[in-house]
Design a protein around this motif. Structure first.
Motif, PDB file in Angstrom:
ATOM      1  N   VAL A  44     -62.669 -18.607 -15.789  1.00 34.41           N
ATOM      2  CA  VAL A  44     -62.746 -19.029 -14.507  1.00 34.41           C
ATOM      3  C   VAL A  44     -63.794 -20.055 -14.057  1.00 34.41           C
ATOM      4  N   LEU A  45     -63.237 -21.235 -13.569  1.00 31.11           N
ATOM      5  CA  LEU A  45     -64.082 -22.298 -13.334  1.00 31.11           C
ATOM      6  C   LEU A  45     -64.481 -22.334 -11.701  1.00 31.11           C
ATOM      7  N   GLU A  46     -66.012 -22.625 -11.381  1.00 23.90           N
ATOM      8  CA  GLU A  46     -66.267 -22.914 -10.162  1.00 23.90           C
ATOM      9  C   GLU A  46     -67.162 -24.215 -10.080  1.00 23.90           C
ATOM     10  N   PHE A  47     -67.111 -24.642  -8.796  1.00 21.34           N
ATOM     11  CA  PHE A  47     -67.987 -25.815  -8.593  1.00 21.34           C
ATOM     12  C   PHE A  47     -68.919 -25.539  -7.487  1.00 21.34           C
ATOM     13  N   TYR A  48     -69.919 -25.964  -7.338  1.00 20.64           N
ATOM     14  CA  TYR A  48     -71.170 -25.752  -6.294  1.00 20.64           C
ATOM     15  C   TYR A  48     -71.671 -27.203  -6.070  1.00 20.64           C
ATOM     16  N   TYR A  49     -72.152 -27.106  -4.823  1.00 19.55           N
ATOM     17  CA  TYR A  49     -72.547 -28.341  -4.447  1.00 19.55           C
ATOM     18  C   TYR A  49     -74.336 -28.323  -4.760  1.00 19.55           C
ATOM     19  N   LYS A  50     -74.667 -29.430  -5.490  1.00 18.11           N
ATOM     20  CA  LYS A  50     -76.029 -29.327  -6.076  1.00 18.11           C
ATOM     21  C   LYS A  50     -76.796 -29.757  -4.784  1.00 18.11           C
ATOM     22  N   SER A  51     -77.521 -28.920  -3.971  1.00 21.89           N
ATOM     23  CA  SER A  51     -78.209 -29.317  -2.732  1.00 21.89           C
ATOM     24  C   SER A  51     -79.047 -27.967  -2.568  1.00 21.89           C
ATOM     25  N   ASP A  52     -80.393 -28.299  -2.659  1.00 19.74           N
ATOM     26  CA  ASP A  52     -81.578 -27.183  -2.263  1.00 19.74           C
ATOM     27  C   ASP A  52     -81.521 -26.786  -0.918  1.00 19.74           C
ATOM     28  N   GLU A  53     -81.561 -27.799  -0.128  1.00 18.79           N
ATOM     29  CA  GLU A  53     -81.469 -27.647   1.579  1.00 18.79           C
ATOM     30  C   GLU A  53     -80.331 -26.727   1.944  1.00 18.79           C
ATOM     31  N   LEU A  54     -79.054 -26.877   1.183  1.00 18.79           N
ATOM     32  CA  LEU A  54     -77.902 -25.840   1.563  1.00 18.79           C
ATOM     33  C   LEU A  54     -77.759 -24.852   0.746  1.00 18.79           C
ATOM     34  N   GLY A  55     -78.707 -24.786  -0.071  1.00 15.78           N
ATOM     35  CA  GLY A  55     -78.516 -23.409  -1.046  1.00 15.78           C
ATOM     36  C   GLY A  55     -77.503 -23.557  -2.225  1.00 15.78           C
ATOM     37  N   ASP A  56     -76.956 -24.702  -2.660  1.00 16.43           N
ATOM     38  CA  ASP A  56     -75.916 -24.866  -3.527  1.00 16.43           C
ATOM     39  C   ASP A  56     -74.643 -24.056  -3.188  1.00 16.43           C
ATOM     40  N   PRO A  57     -74.105 -24.531  -2.175  1.00 19.29           N
ATOM     41  CA  PRO A  57     -72.705 -23.649  -1.613  1.00 19.29           C
ATOM     42  C   PRO A  57     -71.730 -24.082  -2.456  1.00 19.29           C
ATOM     43  N   MET A  58     -70.634 -23.205  -2.566  1.00 16.34           N
ATOM     44  CA  MET A  58     -69.686 -23.252  -3.641  1.00 16.34           C
ATOM     45  C   MET A  58     -68.557 -24.164  -2.902  1.00 16.34           C
ATOM     46  N   ILE A  59     -68.030 -24.974  -3.670  1.00 16.50           N
ATOM     47  CA  ILE A  59     -67.024 -25.931  -3.151  1.00 16.50           C
ATOM     48  C   ILE A  59     -66.022 -26.169  -3.891  1.00 16.50           C
ATOM     49  N   ASN A  60     -64.834 -26.837  -3.386  1.00 18.18           N
ATOM     50  CA  ASN A  60     -63.453 -27.056  -4.190  1.00 18.18           C
ATOM     51  C   ASN A  60     -63.334 -28.434  -4.339  1.00 18.18           C
ATOM     52  N   GLY A  61     -62.299 -28.748  -5.175  1.00 23.93           N
ATOM     53  CA  GLY A  61     -61.938 -30.277  -5.210  1.00 23.93           C
ATOM     54  C   GLY A  61     -61.941 -30.918  -4.252  1.00 23.93           C
ATOM     55  N   TYR A  62     -61.531 -30.546  -3.278  1.00 24.14           N
ATOM     56  CA  TYR A  62     -61.162 -31.291  -1.975  1.00 24.14           C
ATOM     57  C   TYR A  62     -62.745 -31.675  -1.288  1.00 24.14           C
ATOM     58  N   HIS A  63     -63.455 -30.629  -1.379  1.00 25.91           N
ATOM     59  CA  HIS A  63     -64.990 -30.736  -0.990  1.00 25.91           C
ATOM     60  C   HIS A  63     -65.404 -32.146  -1.632  1.00 25.91           C
ATOM     61  N   ILE A  64     -65.268 -31.844  -3.079  1.00 28.26           N
ATOM     62  CA  ILE A  64     -65.914 -32.904  -3.987  1.00 28.26           C
ATOM     63  C   ILE A  64     -65.357 -34.187  -3.463  1.00 28.26           C
ATOM     64  N   ARG A  65     -64.021 -34.473  -3.532  1.00 26.41           N
ATOM     65  CA  ARG A  65     -63.670 -35.753  -3.030  1.00 26.41           C
ATOM     66  C   ARG A  65     -63.972 -36.285  -1.621  1.00 26.41           C
ATOM     67  N   ALA A  66     -64.047 -35.241  -0.644  1.00 24.17           N
ATOM     68  CA  ALA A  66     -64.471 -35.617   0.608  1.00 24.17           C
ATOM     69  C   ALA A  66     -65.914 -36.092   0.632  1.00 24.17           C
ATOM     70  N   LEU A  67     -66.816 -35.476  -0.305  1.00 23.80           N
ATOM     71  CA  LEU A  67     -68.045 -35.889  -0.066  1.00 23.80           C
ATOM     72  C   LEU A  67     -68.323 -37.011  -1.157  1.00 23.80           C
ATOM     73  N   GLY A  68     -67.537 -37.437  -1.955  1.00 18.39           N
ATOM     74  CA  GLY A  68     -67.570 -38.694  -2.744  1.00 18.39           C
ATOM     75  C   GLY A  68     -68.443 -38.208  -4.026  1.00 18.39           C
ATOM     76  N   LEU A  69     -68.574 -36.881  -4.389  1.00 19.18           N
ATOM     77  CA  LEU A  69     -69.500 -36.359  -5.581  1.00 19.18           C
ATOM     78  C   LEU A  69     -69.078 -36.843  -6.718  1.00 19.18           C
TER      79      LEU A  69
END
Ligand code: UDP
Length: 239
Positions: free
Chosen positions: A118-143
């Motif tokens: 099982v694969l998961e993605f997290y947004y590397k952000s200390d301020e936000l506490g590394d929230p879990m994200i998906n492919g749409y979030h990754i594209r929307a944030l341009g990560l």
């Protein structure tokens, strides 16, 4: 010999230094340990040296099997020379057995074998506490670009296959682990570390935890677990 220049960055477990080569950084592994997004702090004796040398074993193995990593060479007990990466702000977690946050979120007893990785993605952000994200979030944030994400998924699963097989030979179950990727001269490269800080390792026979969960959950013998992983991987006692 490259020259160590000024510190570029200090994280929770590592410091990164510039060198006289623009393409290379020096990473220094610290003994500091944190958990729960920095809320729990401590030190683990010799963790820096152990994680440096354990990561080197894994990076060399992966390079040999055709996975590009940032590892260049060990540069001391607790330092490694790496390719200078621009790190993508996506953390990739691969899981083979339910544990930690997945066990909690999905209500699966810890230790439940998953039918496939099982694969998961997290947004590397200390301020936000590394929230879990998906492919749409990754594209929307341009990560990362869709092409980069396709390559990241393929590489993460390949790394899982290589590590599972290698660790099985050391009587270790690879429960889950976290990877970080970056770009170097336009190419996608595996970065960060692969160590008991970023993986869950269970003894195949006793199911004893040989990773940072001993620190997170106050299980005791934290140093002993990291040293045992070093011994399993290198065949040598850590001195
Ligand atoms: N992990 C990590 N850094 C993090 C979060 C997780 O290296 O910031 C690793 C962790 O060691 C484990 C895997 O990723 O091997 C999955 O962790 P999980 O989501 O269960 O998180 P945790 O139990 O740390 O809350």
């Amino acid at each position: 010999m490259v020259q160590k220049l000024e510190q570029l960055y200090e994280g929770k477990a590592k410091r990164v230094y510039r060198t006289d080569s623009p393409d290379l950084y020096l990473v220094e592994f610290k003994d500091d340990a944190t958990a729960f997004n920095g809320a729990k702090k401590g030190t683990i004796r010799n963790k820096g040296a152990l994680n440096n040398q354990i990561s080197a074993v894994f990076f060399r193995l992966l390079e040999k099997r055709g996975v590009p990593t940032h590892f260049v060479e060990l540069a001391g007990e607790r330092e490694m020379l790496v390719k200078a990466l621009e790190i993508l702000k996506v953390e990739v977690v691969v899981r083979n057995i339910a544990a930690g946050s997945l066990a909690k979120r999905l209500g699966l007893p810890e230790g439940t074998a998953l039918p496939f990785p099982v694969l998961e993605f997290y947004y590397k952000s200390d301020e936000l506490g590394d929230p879990m994200i998906n492919g749409y979030h990754i594209r929307a944030l341009g990560l990362a670009s869709p092409e980069q994400m396709a390559k990241i998924e393929e590489t993460a699963l390949k790394v899982n296959g290589i590590l599972l097989e290698y660790l099985a030979g050391k009587d270790i179950d690879l429960v889950d682990f976290k990877l970080e990727f970056g770009t170097h001269k336009g190419g996608l490269v595996l970065g960060d570390e692969i160590s008991p800080d970023t993986c869950r390792f269970w003894d195949r026979t006793t199911r004893e935890k040989l990773d940072k969960d001993r620190f997170r959950r106050d299980l005791g013998n934290v140093e002993g677990a990291y040293e045992e992983m070093f011994r399993r991987l290198t065949g040598k006692k850590f001195e």
